[in-house]
Design a protein around this motif. Structure first.
Motif, PDB file in Angstrom:
ATOM      1  N   PRO A 200       0.810  -1.232   0.000  1.00  0.00           N
ATOM      2  CA  PRO A 200       0.000   0.000   0.000  1.00  0.00           C
ATOM      3  C   PRO A 200       0.837   1.274   0.000  1.00  0.00           C
ATOM      4  O   PRO A 200       0.477   2.250  -0.671  1.00  0.00           O
ATOM      5  N   VAL A 201       1.967   1.279   0.710  1.00  0.00           N
ATOM      6  CA  VAL A 201       2.821   2.477   0.755  1.00  0.00           C
ATOM      7  C   VAL A 201       3.398   2.761  -0.631  1.00  0.00           C
ATOM      8  O   VAL A 201       3.401   3.906  -1.096  1.00  0.00           O
ATOM      9  N   SER A 202       3.859   1.709  -1.327  1.00  0.00           N
ATOM     10  CA  SER A 202       4.440   1.923  -2.663  1.00  0.00           C
ATOM     11  C   SER A 202       3.374   2.395  -3.660  1.00  0.00           C
ATOM     12  O   SER A 202       3.677   3.178  -4.568  1.00  0.00           O
ATOM     13  N   GLN A 203       2.122   1.951  -3.490  1.00  0.00           N
ATOM     14  CA  GLN A 203       1.033   2.423  -4.368  1.00  0.00           C
ATOM     15  C   GLN A 203       0.789   3.923  -4.170  1.00  0.00           C
ATOM     16  O   GLN A 203       0.559   4.657  -5.138  1.00  0.00           O
ATOM     17  N   ILE A 204       0.851   4.373  -2.905  1.00  0.00           N
ATOM     18  CA  ILE A 204       0.659   5.798  -2.603  1.00  0.00           C
ATOM     19  C   ILE A 204       1.804   6.619  -3.208  1.00  0.00           C
ATOM     20  O   ILE A 204       1.578   7.647  -3.851  1.00  0.00           O
ATOM     21  N   VAL A 205       3.044   6.138  -3.035  1.00  0.00           N
ATOM     22  CA  VAL A 205       4.225   6.838  -3.573  1.00  0.00           C
ATOM     23  C   VAL A 205       4.130   6.941  -5.101  1.00  0.00           C
ATOM     24  O   VAL A 205       4.360   7.998  -5.695  1.00  0.00           O
ATOM     25  N   GLU A 206       3.743   5.836  -5.737  1.00  0.00           N
ATOM     26  CA  GLU A 206       3.627   5.800  -7.203  1.00  0.00           C
ATOM     27  C   GLU A 206       2.577   6.799  -7.699  1.00  0.00           C
ATOM     28  O   GLU A 206       2.769   7.474  -8.712  1.00  0.00           O
ATOM     29  N   THR A 207       1.470   6.919  -6.947  1.00  0.00           N
ATOM     30  CA  THR A 207       0.402   7.863  -7.316  1.00  0.00           C
ATOM     31  C   THR A 207       0.897   9.302  -7.245  1.00  0.00           C
ATOM     32  O   THR A 207       0.602  10.120  -8.117  1.00  0.00           O
ATOM     33  N   VAL A 208       1.671   9.609  -6.204  1.00  0.00           N
ATOM     34  CA  VAL A 208       2.247  10.956  -6.063  1.00  0.00           C
ATOM     35  C   VAL A 208       3.185  11.246  -7.241  1.00  0.00           C
ATOM     36  O   VAL A 208       3.132  12.322  -7.847  1.00  0.00           O
ATOM     37  N   LEU A 209       4.028  10.279  -7.596  1.00  0.00           N
ATOM     38  CA  LEU A 209       4.982  10.467  -8.701  1.00  0.00           C
ATOM     39  C   LEU A 209       4.254  10.665 -10.035  1.00  0.00           C
ATOM     40  O   LEU A 209       4.648  11.503 -10.845  1.00  0.00           O
ATOM     41  N   LEU A 210       3.174   9.907 -10.250  1.00  0.00           N
ATOM     42  CA  LEU A 210       2.395  10.048 -11.499  1.00  0.00           C
ATOM     43  C   LEU A 210       1.743  11.425 -11.581  1.00  0.00           C
ATOM     44  O   LEU A 210       1.693  12.042 -12.650  1.00  0.00           O
ATOM     45  N   ALA A 211       1.244  11.924 -10.436  1.00  0.00           N
ATOM     46  CA  ALA A 211       0.622  13.261 -10.411  1.00  0.00           C
ATOM     47  C   ALA A 211       1.676  14.333 -10.702  1.00  0.00           C
ATOM     48  O   ALA A 211       1.404  15.304 -11.428  1.00  0.00           O
TER      49      ALA A 211
END
Length: 345
Positions: A263-274
Motif C-alpha cells: 500500500p505504501v508503494s502504491q501511494i508513492v507511485e500515485t504521487v509520482l504520477l501526479a
C-alpha cells in the motif's frame, strides 16, 4: 417551501467529512463538534420494515466482529463512496440531530466532502442521502480542495499547491491553483488497505487470524513506512488457523513495515504520477512550497521520510492531518464566496 425556510432559521449549517473510516462534523460558528467512526449497528425489524438502527459511531465500532446472529455492524461508506444508501441516510440523520441537540424539525445547509473524481451517479447518491436525512441545501466539495483550505494553503492564488490526502478508503493527490484542481490522481488505497495488508501478513506468517480493529491498533501502535533505529514490539492476539484456538504472538515494527510495503508503494507511485502530469510552472511552485500531507492515513510514521526520498521534494504534514478536510469545508461554510468558487456544480 415555507416550512423549509422556517426550519432553516432554527438550523445550524454543517460541514461533514463523510469518510470511509470516520465521519467528522463541523457546525458553523461552533467548530468541530464530533468525530466518530463511520459504523452503524443494525438489527432486522421484527415487523419486516427493513433494518432498525441500534447504534452509530464509537458504540457501533465496538461491536465490529463481535455481534450475535441478529445484529450487523456495517460500514456504509466503501472506498470513499456510498455502498449502502439507507444506512448512510440513517447515519447522516444521527449526526444532523446530534449537531442540533437531538431536535428533529431542522433543515440545515450542509457541505459534504467527497473524493476527487466521483461519478455523477455517486454525487447524486450523496446529495439524495443528505436531503432524505433532512438537509435543506447540499453542496459537495472535493476532499483535496477542502484539505488544502484546512491546511492553511491559499487555494485562490495563481500558485501551485500539491496536497496528498490519505483517508480510510482512498488516497487523493491533487495540484491546486486558482480555486481549481489542475491535475490529480486518485486510488482506492488508504488506511483500510493498510489494515488489510497487516491481516494478510499475520495470516501468512503466523497462521493466525486477527480482526480489523486489531490490525488498526497494530498500525497505529508500531506501524511504520521506513526503517527506524529502534525496533518496537507488540503482543498480538487472534485465532490460530490450524488449531482453531486463541493464540498470542509478538510482532515487531520491522514486520509491520514489511506488511505495509505494497500500500505504501502504491501511494508513492500515485504521487509520482501526479507530479509527472503537473504543468512546469506549477511544478516549479511545488519545488519551493513542497507537498502537503493530510488525512488520517498520512499519520503513519515514516511515510513523510519515504516520500521525501522518492520525490526529492520538501514534505510537510498539516498541523492536524485528521481534521484538515472538515476544517477546510468549515472555512468554506463560513465564507460563502469561497464556497461558490470551490464547490462542485
Amino acid at each position: 417551501m415555507l416550512f423549509d425556510a422556517i426550519a432553516g432559521t432554527f438550523s445550524h449549517d454543517l460541514a461533514i467529512d463523510l469518510g470511509t473510516a470516520n465521519t467528522l462534523v463541523y457546525v458553523r460558528g461552533k467548530g468541530l463538534i464530533c468525530s466518530e467512526p463511520s459504523v452503524v449497528a443494525v438489527t432486522a425489524d421484527p415487523n419486516g420494515r427493513g433494518d432498525k438502527v441500534l447504534a452509530v459511531g464509537h458504540e457501533a465500532k465496538e461491536m465490529l466482529g463481535r455481534t450475535p446472529a441478529g445484529i450487523r455492524a456495517v460500514r456504509p461508506i466503501k472506498d470513499g463512496v456510498i455502498a449502502d444508501f439507507e444506512i448512510t441516510e440513517a447515519m447522516l440523520r444521527y449526526f444532523i440531530q446530534r449537531a442540533h441537540n437531538r431536535r428533529t424539525l431542522v433543515k440545515p445547509r450542509i457541505i459534504i466532502c467527497v473524493p476527487f473524481g466521483i461519478t455523477e451517479v455517486e454525487k447524486r447518491a450523496v446529495k439524495e442521502s443528505a436531503e432524505s436525512a433532512g438537509a435543506r441545501e447540499v453542496y459537495l466539495i472535493e476532499e483535496p480542495m477542502a484539505a488544502a483550505i484546512g491546511a492553511g494553503l491559499d487555494v485562490t492564488a495563481a500558485t501551485g499547491n500539491m496536497v496528498v490526502d490519505i483517508g480510510g478508503g482512498t488516497t487523493d493527490v491533487a495540484v491546486i491553483s486558482l480555486s481549481g484542481i489542475v491535475t490529480s490522481r486518485s486510488i482506492r488505497t488508504g488506511g483500510d488497505k493498510m489494515d488489510e495488508a497487516i491481516i494478510n501478513y499475520v495470516k501468512r506468517k503466523y497462521n493466525m487470524l486477527i480482526g480489523e480493529r486489531t490490525a488498526e491498533h497494530i498500525k497505529m501502535t508500531i506501524g511504520t513506512a521506513s526503517p527506524t533505529a529502534k525496533t518496537e514490539t507488540m503482543e498480538i492476539k487472534g485465532r490460530d488457523l490450524v488449531a482453531g484456538i486463541p493464540k498470542v504472538v509478538v510482532a515487531t515494527s520491522d514486520e509491520v513495515r514489511e506488511a505495509l510495503v505494497e500500500p505504501v508503494s502504491q501511494i508513492v507511485e500515485t504521487v509520482l504520477l501526479a507530479l509527472e502530469r503537473t504543468p512546469p510552472e506549477l511544478a516549479a511552485d511545488i519545488v519551493d512550497r513542497g507537498i502537503m500531507l493530510v488525512g488520517g492515513g498520512s499519520m503513519l510514521r515514516g511515510l513523510d521520510v519515504v516520500l521525501r526520498q522518492e520525490t526529492k521534494l520538501p514534505i510537510l504534514r498539516s498541523e492536524d492531518p485528521f481534521t484538515a478536510v472538515v476544517h477546510g469545508a468549515g472555512r468554506a461554510l463560513e465564507n460563502l464566496d469561497l464556497l461558490k468558487r470551490v464547490a462542485l456544480q
